[in-house]
Design an enzyme around this catalytic site. Sequence first.
Site, PDB file in Angstrom:
ATOM      1  N   ARG A 186      -2.539 -11.777   0.794  1.00 36.48           N
ATOM      2  CA  ARG A 186      -1.435 -10.841   1.025  1.00 36.48           C
ATOM      3  C   ARG A 186      -0.058 -11.497   0.942  1.00 36.48           C
ATOM      4  NH1 ARG A 186      -5.299  -8.859  -0.057  1.00 36.48           N
ATOM      5  NH2 ARG A 186      -6.511  -7.232   0.981  1.00 36.48           N
ATOM      6  N   SER A 228      -0.603  -1.854   6.584  1.00 33.37           N
ATOM      7  CA  SER A 228      -0.877  -2.917   7.559  1.00 33.37           C
ATOM      8  C   SER A 228       0.414  -3.620   7.953  1.00 33.37           C
ATOM      9  CB  SER A 228      -1.862  -3.930   6.970  1.00 33.37           C
ATOM     10  OG  SER A 228      -3.108  -3.321   6.727  1.00 33.37           O
ATOM     11  N   GLU A 298       2.958  -8.571   7.656  1.00 42.58           N
ATOM     12  CA  GLU A 298       2.687  -8.214   6.263  1.00 42.58           C
ATOM     13  C   GLU A 298       3.785  -7.294   5.750  1.00 42.58           C
ATOM     14  OE1 GLU A 298      -0.831  -6.003   3.722  1.00 42.58           O
ATOM     15  OE2 GLU A 298      -1.391  -7.413   5.300  1.00 42.58           O
TER      16      GLU A 298
END
Length: 303
Positions: A186, A228, A298
Site C-alpha cells: 500500500r 482503509s 493509508e
Amino acid sequence: MQEIFIDFQKYSSIKIGTKLPVKIFEINDIGAYFTHTSPQDNHITASKKPTIYKHATLAFHTPLPHTPNAFLQKDSMMWRIIGKANNLLVAPNAKNLAILGDSFNYIALNNDYIEMGASVTSLQAFLFFKQHNIMGFEFLKNLPGNIGALCNMNAGMKHYEMIQGLQSININGQWIDSKDAGLRYRKRESGGVIFAARFHKIYGFRNELLPLFTQMRQTHPKVPSCGSCFKNPPNDYAGRLLEVAGMKGFYVNNVGFSHQHANFLVNLGGATYNDAIQVIKIAKQKVYEISGVLLECEVQICE
C-alpha cells in the site's frame, strides 16, 4: 495549463473539504509525446472514454526533475497530483493541487504489453482487460480510482495487488521496471509522478474470481469513505487493533470508524477536515496505548 475549481465536498470519496483551485496537466504541458509505428495513430483526442492506440508509447523529450512521491515540479513550483481523491483528506488551505488531464486517459496495445495512461479509471481498465481476456487485474472492478493512483499505492484486495501484473511504470518521464519502482504494501517508496503503466499481456481472464472480490466489498460501508484509514502492521490487522481499542463506531461530529468495518473512516454527513484529523489522532493514540503499535496512515493527508 488549465486551472479549475474543485469542490472536495463533492469530489473526494469521503465528501469532506472545500472548493479549491486545481491545475490540470496535459501531456504537452510536461514535455511528453507519443511515439508510434503507425502514422494514423498520431492524433490525441481528449475524451471521457480512453483513446485506443496500437503500437504507441508515452515518451519524454527530457525526464522531469526528481521529486517526492506524487509531486510534479513545474516552473519552479511543486504540484501535488491528487487523482480522483479516493484516499485523500484535503485541508481547506491546501495549495498547489493538480490532476492529470484527459490526454492521459489512453490505452495502447503493443506486442508484449498493454500501456495505460495514469488517468484511465479502474473500471475502464477492468472492462478492457476482460474484453481482451487479460488476467491479473480482475479485482479492479471493485476498487475505485485511476491507474496512476492505484499503482502509486500498489492497490489491491487481500493478496491480489497491482505489482503482480505490472511490467513497468513511467515515473517522471522514465520507464522503470516494476521491480525497481519501490512498490511495497500500500505504498511506493520511489519519488516522482506516475504518468503511465505497462501491464503484462497474460491471457486467461479469471471470471471465477469476480464473486470473491464482490463478496469482499460487501463488508465495506456504503457511505462516503476514504477506504482503509490505516495500513495493516506486520502480522496483524489495523481493523482488529482499532476494534480492541474501542474505536469501531467511534465518531466526532459524524466522522469516524464504521460500525461495519473498524478501519474504514466514514463521513455520515457534515463532517469537517479538522474533525477527521482529530479522529485519526485519537485512534492512533488509543491503539498505541493498548497494543503498543503505532499505526501508519493509508489515507493521504493534503495540508
